[in-house]
Design a protein around this motif. Structure first.
Motif, PDB file in Angstrom:
ATOM      1  N   VAL A 161       0.854  -1.185   0.000  1.00 12.40           N
ATOM      2  CA  VAL A 161       0.000   0.000   0.000  1.00 12.40           C
ATOM      3  C   VAL A 161       0.891   1.237   0.000  1.00 12.40           C
ATOM      4  O   VAL A 161       1.863   1.296   0.760  1.00 12.40           O
ATOM      5  CB  VAL A 161      -0.904   0.017   1.253  1.00 12.40           C
ATOM      6  N   SER A 162       0.569   2.176  -0.833  1.00 14.82           N
ATOM      7  CA  SER A 162       1.334   3.423  -0.834  1.00 14.82           C
ATOM      8  C   SER A 162       0.432   4.579  -0.441  1.00 14.82           C
ATOM      9  O   SER A 162      -0.798   4.512  -0.609  1.00 14.82           O
ATOM     10  CB  SER A 162       1.952   3.684  -2.213  1.00 14.82           C
ATOM     11  N   GLN A 163       1.031   5.620   0.079  1.00 11.29           N
ATOM     12  CA  GLN A 163       0.312   6.833   0.440  1.00 11.29           C
ATOM     13  C   GLN A 163       1.089   8.039  -0.057  1.00 11.29           C
ATOM     14  O   GLN A 163       2.322   8.047  -0.087  1.00 11.29           O
ATOM     15  CB  GLN A 163       0.174   6.960   1.975  1.00 11.29           C
ATOM     16  N   HIS A 164       0.318   9.058  -0.392  1.00 12.32           N
ATOM     17  CA  HIS A 164       0.951  10.297  -0.851  1.00 12.32           C
ATOM     18  C   HIS A 164       0.095  11.478  -0.444  1.00 12.32           C
ATOM     19  O   HIS A 164      -1.142  11.416  -0.594  1.00 12.32           O
ATOM     20  CB  HIS A 164       1.107  10.270  -2.381  1.00 12.32           C
ATOM     21  N   PRO A 165       0.648  12.550   0.087  1.00 13.64           N
ATOM     22  CA  PRO A 165       2.077  12.726   0.367  1.00 13.64           C
ATOM     23  C   PRO A 165       2.461  12.044   1.678  1.00 13.64           C
ATOM     24  O   PRO A 165       1.593  11.613   2.430  1.00 13.64           O
ATOM     25  CB  PRO A 165       2.199  14.253   0.474  1.00 13.64           C
ATOM     26  N   SER A 166       3.717  11.949   1.950  1.00 10.57           N
ATOM     27  CA  SER A 166       4.158  11.352   3.203  1.00 10.57           C
ATOM     28  C   SER A 166       4.157  12.394   4.331  1.00 10.57           C
ATOM     29  O   SER A 166       4.063  12.037   5.500  1.00 10.57           O
ATOM     30  CB  SER A 166       5.538  10.741   3.056  1.00 10.57           C
ATOM     31  N   TRP A 167       4.277  13.646   3.929  1.00 13.79           N
ATOM     32  CA  TRP A 167       4.335  14.712   4.941  1.00 13.79           C
ATOM     33  C   TRP A 167       3.766  15.983   4.321  1.00 13.79           C
ATOM     34  O   TRP A 167       4.137  16.339   3.201  1.00 13.79           O
ATOM     35  CB  TRP A 167       5.787  14.939   5.349  1.00 13.79           C
ATOM     36  N   VAL A 168       2.881  16.634   5.024  1.00 12.21           N
ATOM     37  CA  VAL A 168       2.318  17.878   4.500  1.00 12.21           C
ATOM     38  C   VAL A 168       2.134  18.876   5.632  1.00 12.21           C
ATOM     39  O   VAL A 168       1.702  18.511   6.730  1.00 12.21           O
ATOM     40  CB  VAL A 168       0.984  17.616   3.752  1.00 12.21           C
ATOM     41  N   ILE A 169       2.495  20.101   5.336  1.00 16.88           N
ATOM     42  CA  ILE A 169       2.288  21.212   6.258  1.00 16.88           C
ATOM     43  C   ILE A 169       1.379  22.209   5.559  1.00 16.88           C
ATOM     44  O   ILE A 169       1.632  22.565   4.402  1.00 16.88           O
ATOM     45  CB  ILE A 169       3.622  21.884   6.643  1.00 16.88           C
ATOM     46  N   CYS A 170       0.336  22.627   6.232  1.00 18.42           N
ATOM     47  CA  CYS A 170      -0.581  23.557   5.577  1.00 18.42           C
ATOM     48  C   CYS A 170      -1.062  24.596   6.577  1.00 18.42           C
ATOM     49  O   CYS A 170      -0.911  24.446   7.788  1.00 18.42           O
ATOM     50  CB  CYS A 170      -1.771  22.816   4.982  1.00 18.42           C
ATOM     51  N   LYS A 171      -1.640  25.640   6.042  1.00 19.11           N
ATOM     52  CA  LYS A 171      -2.191  26.695   6.891  1.00 19.11           C
ATOM     53  C   LYS A 171      -3.597  26.320   7.334  1.00 19.11           C
ATOM     54  O   LYS A 171      -4.326  25.604   6.620  1.00 19.11           O
ATOM     55  CB  LYS A 171      -2.241  28.016   6.130  1.00 19.11           C
ATOM     56  N   SER A 172      -3.984  26.830   8.460  1.00 15.08           N
ATOM     57  CA  SER A 172      -5.326  26.602   8.970  1.00 15.08           C
ATOM     58  C   SER A 172      -6.362  27.103   7.972  1.00 15.08           C
ATOM     59  O   SER A 172      -6.207  28.170   7.384  1.00 15.08           O
ATOM     60  CB  SER A 172      -5.492  27.330  10.309  1.00 15.08           C
ATOM     61  N   GLY A 173      -7.396  26.300   7.730  1.00 15.90           N
ATOM     62  CA  GLY A 173      -8.451  26.683   6.807  1.00 15.90           C
ATOM     63  C   GLY A 173      -8.331  26.085   5.425  1.00 15.90           C
ATOM     64  O   GLY A 173      -9.293  26.112   4.646  1.00 15.90           O
ATOM     65  N   THR A 174      -7.173  25.546   5.112  1.00 19.83           N
ATOM     66  CA  THR A 174      -7.002  24.928   3.788  1.00 19.83           C
ATOM     67  C   THR A 174      -7.446  23.468   3.838  1.00 19.83           C
ATOM     68  O   THR A 174      -7.654  22.892   4.904  1.00 19.83           O
ATOM     69  CB  THR A 174      -5.548  25.011   3.314  1.00 19.83           C
ATOM     70  N   SER A 175      -7.590  22.889   2.652  1.00 21.23           N
ATOM     71  CA  SER A 175      -7.961  21.478   2.545  1.00 21.23           C
ATOM     72  C   SER A 175      -6.775  20.672   2.050  1.00 21.23           C
ATOM     73  O   SER A 175      -5.985  21.150   1.238  1.00 21.23           O
ATOM     74  CB  SER A 175      -9.142  21.314   1.588  1.00 21.23           C
ATOM     75  N   PRO A 184       2.353   3.747   4.359  1.00 23.51           N
ATOM     76  CA  PRO A 184       3.421   4.344   5.162  1.00 23.51           C
ATOM     77  C   PRO A 184       2.982   5.548   5.972  1.00 23.51           C
ATOM     78  O   PRO A 184       3.753   6.038   6.793  1.00 23.51           O
ATOM     79  CB  PRO A 184       4.470   4.731   4.110  1.00 23.51           C
ATOM     80  N   GLY A 185       1.764   5.996   5.779  1.00 27.92           N
ATOM     81  CA  GLY A 185       1.244   7.085   6.592  1.00 27.92           C
ATOM     82  C   GLY A 185       1.542   8.456   6.017  1.00 27.92           C
ATOM     83  O   GLY A 185       2.478   8.643   5.233  1.00 27.92           O
ATOM     84  N   THR A 186       0.716   9.400   6.405  1.00 25.13           N
ATOM     85  CA  THR A 186       0.892  10.807   6.030  1.00 25.13           C
ATOM     86  C   THR A 186       0.871  11.639   7.294  1.00 25.13           C
ATOM     87  O   THR A 186      -0.096  11.585   8.062  1.00 25.13           O
ATOM     88  CB  THR A 186      -0.250  11.270   5.100  1.00 25.13           C
ATOM     89  N   ARG A 187       1.929  12.368   7.489  1.00 22.20           N
ATOM     90  CA  ARG A 187       1.997  13.223   8.680  1.00 22.20           C
ATOM     91  C   ARG A 187       1.514  14.614   8.305  1.00 22.20           C
ATOM     92  O   ARG A 187       2.113  15.286   7.466  1.00 22.20           O
ATOM     93  CB  ARG A 187       3.427  13.284   9.213  1.00 22.20           C
ATOM     94  N   LEU A 188       0.398  15.006   8.892  1.00 23.16           N
ATOM     95  CA  LEU A 188      -0.204  16.310   8.606  1.00 23.16           C
ATOM     96  C   LEU A 188       0.051  17.267   9.756  1.00 23.16           C
ATOM     97  O   LEU A 188      -0.234  16.943  10.914  1.00 23.16           O
ATOM     98  CB  LEU A 188      -1.715  16.157   8.402  1.00 23.16           C
ATOM     99  N   THR A 189       0.603  18.414   9.426  1.00 20.27           N
ATOM    100  CA  THR A 189       0.790  19.486  10.400  1.00 20.27           C
ATOM    101  C   THR A 189       0.040  20.709   9.909  1.00 20.27           C
ATOM    102  O   THR A 189       0.276  21.187   8.799  1.00 20.27           O
ATOM    103  CB  THR A 189       2.277  19.828  10.570  1.00 20.27           C
TER     104      THR A 189
END
Lengths: 108, 116
Positions: free
Chosen positions: B4-18, B109-114
């Motif tokens: 199983v693959s996941q994308h992206p592996s890491w994402v940083i976004c601003k509050s209010g975005t999708s 592998p998971g996606t780390r969302l900040t």
């Protein structure tokens, strides 16, 4: 009562030691049981399924006790690379229930 | 085991975005995939079960309008975190179940969302 309970540890053991983890489950109708290993900031990876008759894979032995509703994982001759969190997972019907994990650190 | 693959592996976004997270089954067709969330030092929490060609089944307490799941094909499920807030920061993991009478789950592998 939680579906699955594990001692969170941490377990700190020297290299070469034998260590055992237990996990209890609350639903006697649970049908499948697994041990997963999760490294820090990584996904869980299947370590082994747990069969009624018990099963062994190298240094790892898994046991199931349906009467007492617990499963166990025994690690012999611990290696530094065994350091991780070990998750107990129980399948009941279509649901999977995860323990909170037991942290193991193997010390040189 | 399954891959199983996941994308992206890491994402940083601003509050209010999708944010959209993709989960792909690389080696077989998965009619059902699962989405989990894991906060630090906690266990995995099932968010929803994604069913190919039909609506996802959400766990109690998970807002379906906030966490949009689409499973349009047998190899792809997506999770969209809409109007993300800092409290949505977490590790999101998808999984699929092995077939053939086996019940093992195999995780991406998971996606780390900040969310800032």
């Amino acid at each position: 009562r939680k579906e699955v309970e594990q001692d969170p540890g941490p377990f700190n053991v020297p290299e070469g030691a034998t260590v055992a983890f237990n996990c209890t489950y609350s639903n006697s109708a649970s049908q499948s049981f697994f041990w997963y290993r999760q490294d820090c900031r990584k996904e869980p990876k299947l370590l082994m399924s747990v069969y009624s008759s018990g099963n062994e894979d190298g240094r790892f032995t898994a046991q199931l006790n349906r009467a007492s509703q617990y499963i166990s994982l025994l690690i012999r001759d611990s290696k530094l690379s065994d350091s991780a969190t070990y998750l107990c997972v129980v399948n009941t019907g279509n649901q999977f229930y995860f323990g909170t994990g037991t942290s193991l650190t193997v010390i040189p | 085991g399954a891959v199983v693959s996941q994308h992206p592996s890491w994402v940083i976004c601003k509050s209010g975005t999708s944010v959209k997270i993709e989960c792909r089954s690389l080696d077989f067709q998965a009619t059902t995939m699962f989405w989990y969330r894991q906060f630090p030092k906690q266990s995995l929490m099932l968010m929803a079960t994604s069913n190919e060609g039909s609506k996802a089944t959400y766990e109690q307490g998970v807002e379906k309008d906030k966490f949009l799941i689409n499973h349009a094909s047998l190899t792809l499920s997506t999770l969209t975190v809409t109007s993300a807030h800092p409290e949505d920061s977490s590790f999101y993991i998808c999984s699929e179940r092995a077939g053939g009478g086996y019940n093992e789950q195999f995780f991406g592998p998971g996606t780390r969302l900040t969310v800032l």
